[in-house]
Scaffold this motif. Structure first.
Motif, PDB file in Angstrom:
ATOM      1  N   LYS A 168      11.976 -23.621 -53.791  1.00  0.00           N
ATOM      2  CA  LYS A 168      13.013 -23.892 -52.900  1.00  0.00           C
ATOM      3  C   LYS A 168      14.279 -23.331 -53.418  1.00  0.00           C
ATOM      4  CE  LYS A 168      14.921 -27.802 -50.798  1.00  0.00           C
ATOM      5  NZ  LYS A 168      14.945 -29.301 -50.603  1.00  0.00           N
ATOM      6  N   LYS A 169      14.378 -23.226 -54.641  1.00  0.00           N
ATOM      7  CA  LYS A 169      15.759 -22.824 -55.173  1.00  0.00           C
ATOM      8  C   LYS A 169      15.744 -21.393 -54.947  1.00  0.00           C
ATOM      9  CE  LYS A 169      18.997 -22.663 -59.061  1.00  0.00           C
ATOM     10  NZ  LYS A 169      19.339 -23.348 -60.749  1.00  0.00           N
ATOM     11  N   ASP A 178      18.752 -26.394 -45.275  1.00  0.00           N
ATOM     12  CA  ASP A 178      18.563 -27.840 -45.352  1.00  0.00           C
ATOM     13  C   ASP A 178      18.573 -28.379 -43.930  1.00  0.00           C
ATOM     14  OD1 ASP A 178      18.122 -28.166 -47.922  1.00  0.00           O
ATOM     15  OD2 ASP A 178      20.382 -28.360 -48.359  1.00  0.00           O
ATOM     16  N   GLN A 219       6.517 -31.286 -58.079  1.00  0.00           N
ATOM     17  CA  GLN A 219       7.872 -31.220 -57.766  1.00  0.00           C
ATOM     18  C   GLN A 219       8.627 -30.071 -58.389  1.00  0.00           C
ATOM     19  OE1 GLN A 219       9.450 -32.844 -55.396  1.00  0.00           O
ATOM     20  NE2 GLN A 219       7.171 -33.375 -54.529  1.00  0.00           N
ATOM     21  N   THR A 220       8.291 -29.916 -59.811  1.00  0.00           N
ATOM     22  CA  THR A 220       9.139 -28.952 -60.510  1.00  0.00           C
ATOM     23  C   THR A 220       9.068 -27.476 -59.902  1.00  0.00           C
ATOM     24  OG1 THR A 220       8.756 -30.152 -62.375  1.00  0.00           O
ATOM     25  CG2 THR A 220       9.376 -28.052 -62.919  1.00  0.00           C
ATOM     26  N   TRP A 258       7.963 -26.732 -57.079  1.00  0.00           N
ATOM     27  CA  TRP A 258       8.463 -26.990 -55.531  1.00  0.00           C
ATOM     28  C   TRP A 258       9.950 -26.492 -55.547  1.00  0.00           C
ATOM     29  CZ3 TRP A 258       8.273 -25.363 -50.939  1.00  0.00           C
ATOM     30  CH2 TRP A 258       8.888 -25.813 -50.104  1.00  0.00           C
ATOM     31  N   GLN A 259      10.791 -27.274 -56.705  1.00  0.00           N
ATOM     32  CA  GLN A 259      12.299 -27.136 -56.627  1.00  0.00           C
ATOM     33  C   GLN A 259      12.422 -25.690 -57.144  1.00  0.00           C
ATOM     34  OE1 GLN A 259      14.549 -29.230 -55.869  1.00  0.00           O
ATOM     35  NE2 GLN A 259      12.958 -30.888 -55.355  1.00  0.00           N
TER      36      GLN A 259
END
Length: 55
Positions: free
Chosen positions: A15-16, A22, A8-9, A11-12
């Protein structure tokens, strides 16, 4: 979960960095990203991806 899946880290960060909008999608982008990552790492054909990835 596969060894090619993003955390998840990770991916964040992606994504950023890529500034995804969104909007509503049929499949989450992380699932698509993980499928592409699996494909690139293993060298398999798209049709031979495991069935837990989207079509």
């Amino acid at each position: 979960m596969y060894t090619t899946d993003l955390t998840q880290t990770q991916w964040q960060f992606i994504k950023k960095a890529l500034d995804f909008d969104d909007r509503k999608r049929k499949y989450d982008l992380i699932v698509i990203w993980n499928a592409i990552s699996y494909l690139v790492k293993t060298g398999c054909q798209w049709r031979l991806l495991p069935h837990d990835f989207p079509k």
